[in-house]
Design a protein around this motif. Structure first.
Motif, PDB file in Angstrom:
ATOM      1  N   GLU A  37      26.311  47.506  46.226  1.00  0.00           N
ATOM      2  CA  GLU A  37      27.316  47.593  45.174  1.00  0.00           C
ATOM      3  C   GLU A  37      28.682  47.957  45.748  1.00  0.00           C
ATOM      4  N   ALA A  38      28.693  48.883  46.705  1.00  0.00           N
ATOM      5  CA  ALA A  38      29.965  49.323  47.280  1.00  0.00           C
ATOM      6  C   ALA A  38      30.641  48.188  48.047  1.00  0.00           C
ATOM      7  N   ILE A  39      29.886  47.454  48.843  1.00  0.00           N
ATOM      8  CA  ILE A  39      30.466  46.348  49.613  1.00  0.00           C
ATOM      9  C   ILE A  39      30.936  45.246  48.677  1.00  0.00           C
ATOM     10  N   ALA A  40      30.129  44.931  47.654  1.00  0.00           N
ATOM     11  CA  ALA A  40      30.518  43.894  46.696  1.00  0.00           C
ATOM     12  C   ALA A  40      31.811  44.278  45.979  1.00  0.00           C
ATOM     13  N   THR A  41      31.970  45.570  45.655  1.00  0.00           N
ATOM     14  CA  THR A  41      33.199  46.026  45.003  1.00  0.00           C
ATOM     15  C   THR A  41      34.388  45.870  45.931  1.00  0.00           C
ATOM     16  N   GLN A  42      34.221  46.220  47.212  1.00  0.00           N
ATOM     17  CA  GLN A  42      35.303  46.046  48.179  1.00  0.00           C
ATOM     18  C   GLN A  42      35.713  44.579  48.301  1.00  0.00           C
ATOM     19  N   LEU A  43      34.727  43.698  48.337  1.00  0.00           N
ATOM     20  CA  LEU A  43      35.022  42.270  48.446  1.00  0.00           C
ATOM     21  C   LEU A  43      35.784  41.781  47.224  1.00  0.00           C
ATOM     22  N   ALA A  44      35.386  42.256  46.038  1.00  0.00           N
ATOM     23  CA  ALA A  44      36.070  41.844  44.810  1.00  0.00           C
ATOM     24  C   ALA A  44      37.511  42.341  44.794  1.00  0.00           C
ATOM     25  N   LYS A  45      37.720  43.584  45.246  1.00  0.00           N
ATOM     26  CA  LYS A  45      39.086  44.121  45.306  1.00  0.00           C
ATOM     27  C   LYS A  45      39.948  43.346  46.283  1.00  0.00           C
ATOM     28  N   GLY A  46      39.298  42.790  47.315  1.00  0.00           N
ATOM     29  CA  GLY A  46      40.025  42.004  48.303  1.00  0.00           C
ATOM     30  C   GLY A  46      40.248  40.563  47.891  1.00  0.00           C
ATOM     31  N   GLY A  47      39.854  40.213  46.693  1.00  0.00           N
ATOM     32  CA  GLY A  47      40.096  38.860  46.194  1.00  0.00           C
ATOM     33  C   GLY A  47      38.916  37.913  46.290  1.00  0.00           C
ATOM     34  N   GLU A  48      37.764  38.400  46.758  1.00  0.00           N
ATOM     35  CA  GLU A  48      36.572  37.537  46.874  1.00  0.00           C
ATOM     36  C   GLU A  48      35.973  37.314  45.490  1.00  0.00           C
ATOM     37  N   ARG A  49      35.699  36.063  45.163  1.00  0.00           N
ATOM     38  CA  ARG A  49      35.031  35.724  43.914  1.00  0.00           C
ATOM     39  C   ARG A  49      33.844  34.827  44.242  1.00  0.00           C
ATOM     40  N   ARG A  50      32.662  35.309  43.932  1.00  0.00           N
ATOM     41  CA  ARG A  50      31.461  34.570  44.290  1.00  0.00           C
ATOM     42  C   ARG A  50      30.564  34.402  43.079  1.00  0.00           C
ATOM     43  N   GLY A  51      29.658  33.432  43.198  1.00  0.00           N
ATOM     44  CA  GLY A  51      28.671  33.211  42.144  1.00  0.00           C
ATOM     45  C   GLY A  51      29.228  32.352  41.020  1.00  0.00           C
ATOM     46  N   ARG A  52      28.328  31.878  40.184  1.00  0.00           N
ATOM     47  CA  ARG A  52      28.698  30.989  39.101  1.00  0.00           C
ATOM     48  C   ARG A  52      29.030  31.728  37.817  1.00  0.00           C
TER      49      ARG A  52
END
Length: 360
Positions: free
Chosen positions: A139-154
């Motif tokens: 969850e923590a890594i996924a949150t960091q990725l989202a804050k960095g602009g990463e958008r994944r999944g459908r």
């Protein structure tokens, strides 16, 4: 469990030894055999789609262990945390739609669960603390990725709606495939179906009554999905009436064997085959929706989310919506679908206007 069971399989030796010390060798063998029997019952009652998901997830774990030089049977804290980091950063064998090599967080959660289940089934369970920490790091890594602009999944499947159902009904012709697809989509929508539930229906599971049809759903994930659902005639909008669509399809289908699939495969020449695979159900929903001009891409799950959202819009009792779709009362998934309606219809930002002058 009749007669002696001689074969002992996955019960760890230390557990068998402890039983033997307390109760003797013969009792220990019987207890171990009972454990194996319980495992066999569990495996026999797991839905096939869940089994497939676990099998695919275990292969991801195997690939990670091979790349990192780690043993497959050790789900230690470090290995599981490294696994989730690997999945989110580089786990995919091919780039995703956005070009990244990492899995979406939801997929990583599924694969982590599959690894934990696989380790336990092979007699090497991970501790609760270790896999809880792995989930927290995920969850923590996924949150960091989202804050960095990463958008994944459908994201969530777009919900089917009544306007779309009218388009779909009009787009289905009177061919064998057209009648099947119309009945499949209209019926599936009205019992909030999963694709696997539609594919698992037999003719015996759909019965005609004076006020509509009843569908016995027996292929769901939970005990609430084993249910019989009433679908009344829609006399206000007969064009999208699932009961009428089912009757038209049944007349064209011509089969009476109760064990025949309710919705079979049909090839381009009109030859009828066995039951549709869940992926074929999804493909049919998507194909018909696109042909009817619906601007968003429906999937098999659009039928399930659609009943919850349209039921909410029409003021249906959430308890009755839950019964119809096989959700637990207060299900987070069902409430999430309902929020798709509320975010527009009950929106704090909708219809804002200035107060008359002089009013505070």
């Amino acid at each position: 469990m009749d007669g002696p069971i001689e074969k002992v399989s996955r019960v760890p030796a230390e557990i068998r030894n402890a039983w033997a010390a307390r109760h003797g060798e013969a009792a220990a063998e019987r207890l171990a055999a009972a454990e194996d029997f319980a495992d066999a019952i569990k495996e026999a009652t797991i839905p096939p789609n869940t089994t497939d998901t676990y099998a695919k997830g275990w292969k991801v774990w195997q690939r990670f262990c091979a790349e990192q030089g780690l043993p497959e049977t050790e789900g230690s804290r470090g290995a599981l945390v490294a696994y989730v980091a690997w999945m989110l950063h580089e786990g995919r064998t091919t780039p995703g739609p956005n070009g990244t090599r990492g899995y979406a967080a939801t997929s990583a959660h599924s694969h982590l669960t599959a690894a934990i289940v696989g380790l336990r089934e092979r007699g090497h369970p991970a501790s609760k603390d270790d896999h809880s920490e792995a989930r927290a790091r995920l969850e923590a890594i996924a949150t960091q990725l989202a804050k960095g602009g990463e958008r994944r999944g459908r994201g969530k499947a777009p919900a089917a709606d009544l306007e779309g159902l009218h388009r779909v009904a009009a787009a289905c012709n009177d061919s064998l495939t057209g009648r099947r697809d119309q009945a499949l989509i209209l019926t599936g929508f009205h019992f909030a179906s999963r694709a696997s539930e539609v594919s698992g229906l037999l003719l015996a599971d759909v019965t005609t009554h004076a006020r509509g049809i009843k569908v016995a759903v027996v292929t769901g994930k939970t005990r609430r999905s084993v249910r019989t659902v009433a679908i009344p005639y829609n006399n206000d909008e007969p064009e999208i009436c699932p009961s009428r669509a089912w009757e038209r399809w049944l007349d064209a289908y011509g089969r009476t064997d109760p064990t025949a699939p309710a919705f079979p495969r049909i090839d381009r020449w009109g030859h009828i085959g066995g039951a549709m695979h869940p992926d074929s159900v999804t493909a049919a929903v998507t194909r018909v929706a696109q042909r009817s001009g619906i601007p968003i891409r429906w999937t098999g799950h659009s039928l399930r989310s659609g009943l919850a959202t349209e039921g909410r819009k029409n003021g249906k009792d959430p308890v009755n919506i839950a019964k119809q779709g096989g959700w637990a009362p207060g299900s987070k998934a069902m409430l999430g679908y309902m929020q798709l309606a509320d975010e527009w219809d009950d929106n704090a930002a909708a219809g804002l206007r200035r107060s008359p002058r002089g009013n505070s």
